[in-house]
Design a protein around this motif. Structure first.
Motif, PDB file in Angstrom:
ATOM      1  N   LYS A 157       0.825  -1.203   0.000  1.00  0.00           N
ATOM      2  CA  LYS A 157       0.000   0.000   0.000  1.00  0.00           C
ATOM      3  C   LYS A 157       0.855   1.247   0.000  1.00  0.00           C
ATOM      4  O   LYS A 157       0.574   2.216  -0.698  1.00  0.00           O
ATOM      5  N   MET A 163       0.619   4.155  -2.752  1.00  0.00           N
ATOM      6  CA  MET A 163       0.361   5.554  -2.423  1.00  0.00           C
ATOM      7  C   MET A 163       1.468   6.464  -2.965  1.00  0.00           C
ATOM      8  O   MET A 163       1.214   7.523  -3.545  1.00  0.00           O
ATOM      9  N   GLU A 204      -3.130  12.991  -2.663  1.00  0.00           N
ATOM     10  CA  GLU A 204      -3.327  12.787  -1.227  1.00  0.00           C
ATOM     11  C   GLU A 204      -4.613  13.408  -0.720  1.00  0.00           C
ATOM     12  O   GLU A 204      -5.016  13.184   0.417  1.00  0.00           O
ATOM     13  N   VAL A 222      -7.916  13.043  -0.585  1.00  0.00           N
ATOM     14  CA  VAL A 222      -8.914  12.021  -0.879  1.00  0.00           C
ATOM     15  C   VAL A 222     -10.182  12.283  -0.096  1.00  0.00           C
ATOM     16  O   VAL A 222     -10.155  12.894   0.967  1.00  0.00           O
ATOM     17  N   THR A 262     -18.152   1.553  -0.269  1.00  0.00           N
ATOM     18  CA  THR A 262     -17.417   2.747   0.104  1.00  0.00           C
ATOM     19  C   THR A 262     -16.195   2.893  -0.782  1.00  0.00           C
ATOM     20  O   THR A 262     -15.476   1.927  -1.004  1.00  0.00           O
ATOM     21  N   LEU A 312     -12.764   5.467  -1.952  1.00  0.00           N
ATOM     22  CA  LEU A 312     -11.855   6.516  -1.530  1.00  0.00           C
ATOM     23  C   LEU A 312     -11.362   7.123  -2.822  1.00  0.00           C
ATOM     24  O   LEU A 312     -10.831   6.405  -3.662  1.00  0.00           O
ATOM     25  N   GLU A 347     -10.166   4.345  -5.143  1.00  0.00           N
ATOM     26  CA  GLU A 347      -9.712   3.121  -4.496  1.00  0.00           C
ATOM     27  C   GLU A 347     -10.905   2.429  -3.852  1.00  0.00           C
ATOM     28  O   GLU A 347     -11.757   3.067  -3.249  1.00  0.00           O
ATOM     29  N   ASN A 368     -12.543  -1.639  -2.257  1.00  0.00           N
ATOM     30  CA  ASN A 368     -12.415  -3.065  -1.990  1.00  0.00           C
ATOM     31  C   ASN A 368     -13.620  -3.787  -2.593  1.00  0.00           C
ATOM     32  O   ASN A 368     -14.637  -3.926  -1.945  1.00  0.00           O
ATOM     33  N   ASP A 384     -15.860  -6.418  -0.800  1.00  0.00           N
ATOM     34  CA  ASP A 384     -16.845  -6.084   0.235  1.00  0.00           C
ATOM     35  C   ASP A 384     -18.266  -6.311  -0.244  1.00  0.00           C
ATOM     36  O   ASP A 384     -19.174  -6.477   0.556  1.00  0.00           O
ATOM     37  N   ASN A 437      -8.312  -3.302  -4.086  1.00  0.00           N
ATOM     38  CA  ASN A 437      -7.666  -4.070  -3.026  1.00  0.00           C
ATOM     39  C   ASN A 437      -8.236  -5.478  -2.954  1.00  0.00           C
ATOM     40  O   ASN A 437      -9.343  -5.735  -3.408  1.00  0.00           O
TER      41      ASN A 437
END
Lengths: 354, 621
Positions: free
Chosen positions: A48, A52, A64, A66, A87, A89, A96, A98, A101, A137
């Motif tokens: 990660k 980044m 940065e 976000v 959710t 980001l 970004e 996942n 989920d 992710n």
């Protein structure tokens, strides 16, 4: 702010653990075009952080800035429309999320988001259409169908966006996806590297580190840098000044697993198996992933086991880990492993001690 | 359009016919002796009259209290026609043809208390209840409603009718009106008839009963007699609102009626309890009781009294049916006497009942030797009559878990026609039907079956038998894998899914049966509901919590994996003590164990419902 976040390297130049890779990535990005990327490696190795830093390298400090968004995606799935909440980001240049989920519906998510991203592309300073980056992710947790749909969208929209995938084990990502990405393996940092990082943090925090203390934490950390830093901070809270013989507490769930292991070693009977099941449930309720439970349990059991049994036990652990992945309810398989272990161990005890 | 209308008329006619027939069947006339004299020589005419009458009733659609009596007379007429032939039964059966007249179920309706196959005590209980209410002065008892429950065919209505005739009371029945079908409704509305829901009709009926009691029928044959109101069939309700109305209406009835009223509720077998109506009837039962109604539960008819009734019928019909066969029928009926009698009639229809029976009984000889009637039932013979037995899920699970097997010597008999297996793998034959059949009877679905077995099987293993535990666990793991294979696929795979489901259930059950080779000495075990369901539920809750909070917590600019959060951050934050840094407060309550504890409590309270929703969700996916 946790030290893990506080001392996270912000740029590719500052990366300590994987300098070589960082430099290569920097070169890659400066040459304009960037392929899809797949980062994989054990937890706490710095994937990660690298991602980044890479984003910052590509887009500058805007990466940065976000914001967290809870978005509901309306997906048209043939006969009905699904509402999937997820959710994300996002900054102006990257998103970004996942996807795993979303559970069973993960296959829709990937497609929808990429489609949407493709619709509103940012325009860069030269008036040329740039591309957005999508960071996904836990790609290894995606279902097979989702990975297939990911593959298709990847090809279709490759002109509009770049994907950065991140996962622990590349073996659970389909060949098709792996071959479309530049694979970057991030190794777990060595203990020396971890010690170096810990000492650096100690210096910045103005702490006195007794000799061997950082090494002790590094050893306990199982070569996970995040883990090392987290327990370093815990130690700081628990006891300062440090002593070189300080007890480095392990995670509560690990202790619980150790307890289960000793339960199993003490008695092998259906009744005990039932008690073990209750404890396993406790772990599962707290969302400890079943794979990790099984792995840890094996580790604890092997510690106390006679060498001649180790091979067989490992075999069965692997067998049931695979089963677990194919199956639906993890407890069935973990329990089968425990039962098998009990059975093996009991007959071993009878054979040795009569 | 005109065509269609014609069709509609026809179909409604049909229905009426059917209905009148069916009410004939379920109807037993009180005071038959006194009324036989009034018998109608031409049953056809009576029927016609009835049809037209009921149609007019339909068209009026307002339930007139007089109508009850009217209808009742109407029934009488039809019945008397019927009764004439019934009265001649000796002579007809003298011809040797049972097919010459009606169903035996009607023909041998119990006419006296002695003929009732229902348990004496229960009959007595009901009788006393009615006697008290009929004889004594009004307002002595708080309530005048009796609820009789019992599965289908245990003689609930028959008991009421017999008791009524014994006490010399008239029975007035409320039968649910025939449902109006859509086409009929269209037809009606074009004719200017408005639709009233059946529930409305019932409400109006109850209202009138409460206010005015039963108004003696217009053609009052009996100047002054006591009445019994029988509500055999409650109107169907659909949805919460309608059900609420029905409940309210019944409540009023229980509270205020002054006529002895019997409400019959049919129990549905445990196996069908997934059905909505069954649950409703369960709730109604409790509700009626709480409203102050008296409740009598009828048990299924016992084998002995069933046999007695059946042999009596045989005697009267002059059929020579062996005791064995009667026994078989009685067992196959599962306590449903109506069914048993029909089976008997059917059985007697055969040209040579004895031979065909002996034929089919020859096959399972070894079983017969052990005189195990239940297994004999399993043979071909049982398929010719009787209801398919249903088992409750718990019954079936009990069978699987207790794992009853034959003893050694029975094994020797079996051995010849079986292929050889190694000692390690051979098991004694099961003392039950094939597990698949049991599953089928219990309507067992693979997933819950596997979960239940998984939850409970360890209790049934011998203390020492850890190897068995492993065998069982490994088979359950196989079953789980099979179940997961097509998870989340859409409808086109349904076929495959069915096969897999069956296979998985079979693997789970047979695995448990095979694996449990050293069952613990049998004693009483409670079968628990799978704790796994709770665990899944609460872990799902926790997971969504964690996912939601992941962002606020770590103030980083990246998302953490769920596993990392649960295994590293969470315990770590616990160590750090709550609230070392600003953004972390949100995590604290998550950390506290009582949070999950709370969830647990809620889960167990909500019980069934909670879990069912998850099941549904999973199926949806």
């Amino acid at each position: 702010m946790l030290w893990v976040d506080k001392y996270r390297p912000k740029t590719l130049d500052n990366i300590t653990a994987h300098q070589h890779i960082a430099q290569n990535l920097k070169k890659l990005v400066t040459e304009q075009d960037c392929p899809h990327l797949l980062f994989y490696g054990p937890p706490g190795s710095g994937k990660k952080t690298l991602i980044m830093a890479l984003l910052r390298q590509m887009f500058g400090p805007t990466a940065e800035k976000v914001k967290v968004e809870n978005k509901t995606w309306k997906v048209d799935a043939g006969s009905r429309t699904l509402d999937i909440e997820l959710t994300t980001l996002s900054s102006t240049n990257h998103v970004e999320l996942n996807p795993s989920d979303a559970g069973f519906q993960d296959r829709y998510i990937v497609q929808e988001i990429i489609k949407e991203m493709a619709k509103n592309r940012p325009i860069d300073t030269k008036g040329k259409k740039g591309f957005k980056v999508l960071v996904l992710n836990e790609v290894d947790k995606l279902s097979r169908e989702a990975q297939h749909s990911l593959r298709r969208t990847m090809e279709k929209y490759s002109a509009y966006c770049r994907l950065i995938l991140c996962c622990n084990s590349s073996s659970k990502v389909t060949e098709a996806i792996r071959s479309r990405c530049l694979n970057v393996r991030i190794n777990a940092p060595t203990e020396e590297e971890i010690v170096k990082v810990l000492e650096l943090i100690g210096k910045k925090e103005g702490l006195q580190l007794p000799s061997g203390f950082a090494a002790l934490i590094a050893e306990k950390s199982n070569r996970s840098l995040r883990r090392a830093i987290l327990s370093f901070e815990t130690c700081r809270v628990q006891q300062y000044p440090f002593t070189s013989k300080q007890v480095i507490s392990s995670m509560d769930w690990e202790e619980y697993v150790a307890e289960i292991a000793s339960d199993i070693m003490k008695e092998q009977s259906p009744k005990r198996l039932f008690q073990v099941r209750g404890k396993l449930y406790e772990l599962l309720v707290n969302c400890i992933p079943p794979e990790i439970i099984l792995k840890r349990l094996l580790y604890e059991l092997l510690k106390k086991l006679d060498a001649e049994l180790k091979h067989e036990v490992c075999h069965w652990a692997a067998y049931y880990e695979h089963r677990m992945r194919l199956g639906q309810k993890a407890i069935f398989h973990i329990e089968a492993f425990v039962a098998k272990f009990m059975s093996i161990y009991k007959s071993f005890l009878i054979a040795t001690f009569g | 359009m005109g065509n269609r209308n014609n069709l509609v008329v026809l179909s409604s006619d049909d229905e009426e016919n059917e209905r009148s027939l069916s009410s004939n069947r379920s109807y037993s006339k009180p005071k038959s002796r006194s009324l036989v004299t009034r018998s109608n020589p031409n049953p056809r005419r009576a029927k016609k009259a009835r049809i037209s009458n009921s149609r007019s009733r339909l068209s009026k659609e307002s339930s007139n209290v007089n109508e009850i009596g009217f209808l009742y007379d109407d029934f009488d007429e039809v019945f008397n026609g019927f009764k004439v032939s019934a009265g001649k039964r000796e002579s007809i059966s003298g011809f040797g043809g049972s097919n010459a007249n009606g169903l035996w179920v009607d023909k041998y309706k119990p006419r006296s208390l002695e003929e009732l196959a229902v348990h004496k005590k229960k009959v007595e209980e009901v009788k006393v209840w009615f006697e008290e209410r009929l004889r004594s002065s009004k307002d002595e008892f708080g309530h005048y409603v009796l609820v009789i429950t019992g599965q289908a065919g245990v003689g609930k209505s028959a008991t009421i009718h017999v008791i009524a005739s014994h006490l010399g009371a008239r029975v007035c029945e409320w039968n649910t009106p025939t449902p109006v079908i859509w086409q009929e409704h269209l037809h009606n509305s074009s004719a200017g008839i408005t639709y009233t829901s059946k529930l409305d009709e019932f409400e109006i009926f109850v209202e009138r009963i409460r206010k005015y009691g039963l108004i003696p029928s217009s053609s009052a044959k009996e100047p002054k007699s006591s009445n019994i109101l029988l509500i055999d069939d409650l109107p169907m309700t659909n949805g919460k609102v309608a059900f609420g109305r029905l409940k309210k209406c019944l409540h009023l009835l229980v509270r205020s009626t002054r006529i002895p009223t019997a409400i019959l509720l049919t129990d549905y077998g445990e196996a069908d309890s997934a059905d909505q109506t069954a649950r409703c009837s369960e709730e109604l039962k409790l509700y009626l009781e709480s409203a102050g109604a008296c409740k009598v539960a009828f048990n299924p008819i016992t084998n002995n009294s069933m046999k007695k009734t059946l042999s009596r019928i045989c005697r009267l019909e002059r059929f020579n049916v062996t005791a064995e066969q009667i026994d078989l029928i009685a067992r196959a009926s599962g306590g449903d006497i109506r069914n048993a009698i029909t089976s008997l009639q059917f059985c007697c229809l055969k040209p040579d009942p004895l031979r065909s029976l002996s034929l089919c009984e020859t096959t399972p000889t070894y079983l017969r030797e052990k005189s195990d009637e239940i297994s004999a039932l399993d043979g071909e013979s049982s398929l010719k009559f009787g209801r398919d037995e249903t088992l409750s899920l718990f019954h079936a699970l009990g069978k699987f878990l207790h794992n009853k097997r034959e003893t050694e010597n029975a094994m020797a008999l079996m051995d010849q026609d079986e292929f050889l297996v190694r000692d390690k793998f051979s098991r004694l034959p099961l003392k039950m039907d094939a597990p698949e059949k049991v599953l089928c009877q219990a309507h067992g679905q693979a997933r819950p079956i596997a979960d239940f077995l998984h939850e409970n099987v360890l209790d049934f293993l011998c203390e020492e038998a850890i190897d068995d535990a492993w065998t069982v666990a490994s088979y359950l793991s196989d079953a789980d894998m099979l179940l997961a294979t097509f998870r989340g696929m859409l409808t086109r795979y349904n076929e495959a899914e069915n096969v897999l489901q069956t296979a998985a259930a079979s693997v789970a059950v047979r695995g448990v049966l095979f694996g449990n080779s050293h069952p613990s000495p049998s004693r009483w075990h409670a079968i628990r509901r799978p704790k796994l369901w709770q665990v899944e539920q609460s872990s799902l809750c926790n997971k969504t919590e964690i996912v939601k909070r992941r962002f606020t917590g770590y103030s980083g600019q990246t998302l953490s994996d769920l596993s990392v959060v649960t295994t590293e951050y969470t315990p770590m934050l616990k160590w750090l003590g709550y609230g070392t840094s600003g953004g972390l407060e949100t995590h604290q309550d998550l950390m506290q164990d009582n949070k999950t504890e709370d969830n647990f409590d809620k889960m167990s309270l909500d019980g069934q419902q909670e879990i069912e929703t998850t099941d549904d969700e999973i199926e949806d996916w």
